[in-house]
Design a protein around this motif. Sequence first.
Motif, PDB file in Angstrom:
ATOM      1  N   ILE A   1       0.842  -1.208   0.000  1.00 12.67           N
ATOM      2  CA  ILE A   1       0.000   0.000   0.000  1.00 12.67           C
ATOM      3  C   ILE A   1       0.872   1.251   0.000  1.00 12.67           C
ATOM      4  N   ILE A   2       1.867   1.290   0.869  1.00 13.68           N
ATOM      5  CA  ILE A   2       2.730   2.468   0.982  1.00 13.68           C
ATOM      6  C   ILE A   2       3.482   2.713  -0.332  1.00 13.68           C
TER       7      ILE A   2
ATOM      8  N   SER B   1       3.127   2.447  -9.455  1.00 13.09           N
ATOM      9  CA  SER B   1       1.742   2.717  -9.834  1.00 13.09           C
ATOM     10  C   SER B   1       0.818   1.655  -9.269  1.00 13.09           C
ATOM     11  N   SER B   2      -0.428   2.040  -9.051  1.00 17.01           N
ATOM     12  CA  SER B   2      -1.434   1.133  -8.499  1.00 17.01           C
ATOM     13  C   SER B   2      -2.088   0.315  -9.597  1.00 17.01           C
TER      14      SER B   2
ATOM     15  N   ASP C   1      -5.509  -3.106  -6.215  1.00 16.82           N
ATOM     16  CA  ASP C   1      -4.964  -2.435  -5.028  1.00 16.82           C
ATOM     17  C   ASP C   1      -6.011  -1.581  -4.312  1.00 16.82           C
ATOM     18  N   GLU C   2      -7.100  -1.258  -5.000  1.00 19.56           N
ATOM     19  CA  GLU C   2      -8.119  -0.383  -4.413  1.00 19.56           C
ATOM     20  C   GLU C   2      -8.817  -1.011  -3.211  1.00 19.56           C
ATOM     21  N   GLU C   3      -8.818  -2.331  -3.128  1.00 20.03           N
ATOM     22  CA  GLU C   3      -9.508  -3.010  -2.035  1.00 20.03           C
ATOM     23  C   GLU C   3      -8.721  -2.975  -0.727  1.00 20.03           C
ATOM     24  N   PHE C   4      -7.442  -2.634  -0.805  1.00 17.42           N
ATOM     25  CA  PHE C   4      -6.609  -2.644   0.395  1.00 17.42           C
ATOM     26  C   PHE C   4      -6.772  -1.351   1.182  1.00 17.42           C
ATOM     27  N   ASN C   5      -6.920  -1.489   2.490  1.00 22.84           N
ATOM     28  CA  ASN C   5      -7.129  -0.360   3.394  1.00 22.84           C
ATOM     29  C   ASN C   5      -5.945  -0.293   4.353  1.00 22.84           C
ATOM     30  N   LEU C   6      -5.213   0.820   4.339  1.00 19.49           N
ATOM     31  CA  LEU C   6      -4.010   0.936   5.143  1.00 19.49           C
ATOM     32  C   LEU C   6      -4.299   0.749   6.630  1.00 19.49           C
ATOM     33  N   ALA C   7      -5.345   1.375   7.142  1.00 18.88           N
ATOM     34  CA  ALA C   7      -5.672   1.248   8.567  1.00 18.88           C
ATOM     35  C   ALA C   7      -5.940  -0.203   8.941  1.00 18.88           C
ATOM     36  N   ASP C   8      -6.679  -0.902   8.106  1.00 13.31           N
ATOM     37  CA  ASP C   8      -6.991  -2.302   8.379  1.00 13.31           C
ATOM     38  C   ASP C   8      -5.735  -3.164   8.344  1.00 13.31           C
TER      39      ASP C   8
END
Length: 109
Positions: free
Chosen positions: A41-42, A50-51, A55-62
């Motif tokens: 993610i980072i 590039s994404s 990759d859109e399904e990944f949540n950094l906080a989670d």
Amino acid sequence: MTLKDCQSQVDDWIKQYGVRYFSELTNMAILTEEVGEVARIIARRYGDQSSKKSDEEFNLADELADVLFVLVCLANQTGVNLEEAFQRNIEKKIRRDAERHLNNPKLKD
């Protein structure tokens, strides 16, 4: 929530839903996997990579919470009190780095 509360809540979850802790070696491998997901993610969100659509399904906080969960599992199963360990670690950093970063020309604006 304190770190002590966090350790207790994870232990309760393991006992209620997880049957038992995975072995320390397995949890170390899982921790590595979870840190890799954070790195992905980072690298894409803040780095030069590039994404992809997936990759859109990944949540950094989670993903960071996943890292914390497995880290707490490892602490629990090895008898580490994270509150005490973290406090000692901060005190060590204060002693060791009291002037170090303030005097680092690379960190000056």
